[in-house]
Design an enzyme around this catalytic site. Structure first.
Site, short mmCIF file in Angstrom:
data_model
loop_
_atom_site.label_atom_id
_atom_site.label_comp_id
_atom_site.label_asym_id
_atom_site.label_seq_id
_atom_site.Cartn_x
_atom_site.Cartn_y
_atom_site.Cartn_z
CG ASP A 37 -2.23 -1.00 0.86
OD1 ASP A 37 -2.49 -1.32 -0.29
OD2 ASP A 37 -3.29 -0.86 1.76
CE1 TYR A 78 -4.09 3.07 1.86
CE2 TYR A 78 -1.74 3.89 2.34
CZ TYR A 78 -2.76 2.89 2.50
OH TYR A 78 -2.79 1.77 3.21
CG HIS A 122 -7.83 -5.13 6.74
ND1 HIS A 122 -8.71 -4.81 6.11
CD2 HIS A 122 -6.98 -4.15 6.89
CE1 HIS A 122 -8.67 -3.88 5.58
NE2 HIS A 122 -7.50 -3.33 5.99
CG HIS A 156 -0.32 -5.32 1.57
ND1 HIS A 156 0.11 -4.24 2.16
CD2 HIS A 156 -1.91 -5.06 1.63
CE1 HIS A 156 -0.77 -3.38 2.32
NE2 HIS A 156 -2.14 -3.94 2.04
CG HIS A 174 -4.21 -5.49 4.71
ND1 HIS A 174 -4.72 -4.80 3.65
CD2 HIS A 174 -5.20 -6.44 4.99
CE1 HIS A 174 -5.97 -5.17 3.35
NE2 HIS A 174 -6.24 -6.31 4.03
CG ASP A 175 -5.13 -5.25 10.41
OD1 ASP A 175 -6.27 -4.51 9.88
OD2 ASP A 175 -5.31 -6.26 10.67
CG HIS A 176 -4.07 1.44 8.04
ND1 HIS A 176 -4.49 2.33 7.40
CD2 HIS A 176 -3.52 0.41 7.32
CE1 HIS A 176 -4.64 2.12 6.24
NE2 HIS A 176 -3.90 1.13 5.92
#
Length: 333
Positions: A85, A88, A225, A216, A251-253
């Site tokens: 990611d 964005y 997620h 990712h 992926h998970d922030h």
């Protein structure tokens, strides 16, 4: 008709040549592209890990980058790993998209960060021109940038195996809300099976002291997620079979460290490069959850032959969590 008496021999030679080239081709296809990145002269390796960052400096991306530069200088890092990611909300629009410089070149300006960046694609990257991020033309814009679907970095005491995880996730192929750039990865089953074969082959051949797999999507996560079931079913058994030490993802922030109940593998999420603070966390009281931080930050990795030290930092560069692992040094008999 001269020479016909030798025709069977000629045909046999042609057949052997064809078979030889065919086997060579098959072997080449099954091998990951490899980058050599030697350790320092005293046999150590250090790098930073950051994910989910590309927002043109917003959502504290610039502040995180500032602390990365500071920590990177102190640790004398060899390179940086991006867990995807990268841009964005919808990747890059093409090779000439100014977002590449606005979210990367102009943000990570510290001297210590002017080393290679080894990057994988995330699901948001697939929503744009995914192949643009893979283009060698971007290296002419910024020579640090190395992004492929799946590849291998040989750093002597450690090998890092980068896996293109987005095509494994079934829901991306059925959802109607977003459009994905699936060029080069279809048919999906064939592509993902080939990725697994390449990763397993590389892990089998590896003699590195430390084996690190980067993707990712999380295998284990208590963040927004959560676990990625497709990776649990298809990738995790391979990681366990070949004694992988760490699986690193974005992926998970957030930042998190989760252990495995059946193997020594540690699951490490570094997806807090910009927008974070989702506020929805699952099962924090689980015994395998060693650390979780719902905020911005990054991770550092320091390796020797016998020890690994992994540290999580917040947006201010404050140490939040430290994981130290030891290995025996086996001498040759």
């Amino acid at each position: 008709m001269a020479g016909l008496e030798n025709e069977p021999m000629v045909l046999c030679l042609l057949l052997l040549i064809t078979i030889s080239f065919g086997l060579s081709f098959i072997c080449t296809v099954a091998e990951l592209q490899r980058f050599e990145h030697p350790t320092k002269s005293h046999g150590t390796l250090s790098f930073l890990v950051i994910g989910d960052w590309g927002r043109k400096g917003e959502f504290n991306q610039s502040e995180v980058a500032l602390q990365m530069g500071r920590i990177g200088k102190r640790l004398d890092i060899d390179f940086t790993v991006s867990t995807g990611d990268n841009f964005y909300d919808n990747g890059l629009e093409g090779e000439n998209d100014p977002a590449f410089e606005e979210s990367f070149t102009k943000i990570y300006t510290a001297k210590s960060l002017q080393k290679r960046w080894y990057s994988v694609l995330g699901n948001h990257d697939y929503r744009g021109d995914a192949e643009a991020q893979l283009s060698p033309l971007l290296r002419k814009v910024d020579s640090r940038w190395i992004c492929l679907r799946s590849f291998l970095v040989n750093a002597e005491i450690a090998e890092l195996f980068f896996v293109d995880t987005t095509p494994f996730v079934e829901e991306y192929f059925t959802e109607k809300e977003h459009t994905y750039d699936w060029r080069g990865v279809t048919p999906q089953k064939t592509y993902t099976a080939e990725v697994l074969k390449e990763i397993e082959s590389a892990l089998r051949q590896s003699t590195a002291k430390w084996k690190i797999v980067v993707g990712h999507h999380a295998i284990r996560s208590v963040g927004h997620h959560g676990d990625t079931q497709e990776l649990i079913q298809r990738l995790l058994p391979i990681l366990k079979a070949y004694n992988v030490d760490f699986y690193m993802n974005g992926h998970d922030h957030c930042l998190e460290h989760i252990s495995d109940n059946e193997s020594p593998i540690q699951f490490l999420t570094s997806g807090a490069g910009s927008k974070a603070w989702r506020g929805d966390v699952k099962e924090l009281n689980r015994e395998d959850v060693k650390f979780f931080y719902d905020g911005q930050g990054f991770m550092s990795v320091q390796l020797t032959q016998t020890e690994s030290v992994i540290v999580f930092y917040d947006v201010f560069g404050t140490v939040l969590h430290r994981l130290t692992t030891f290995k025996q040094l086996h001498s040759a008999i």
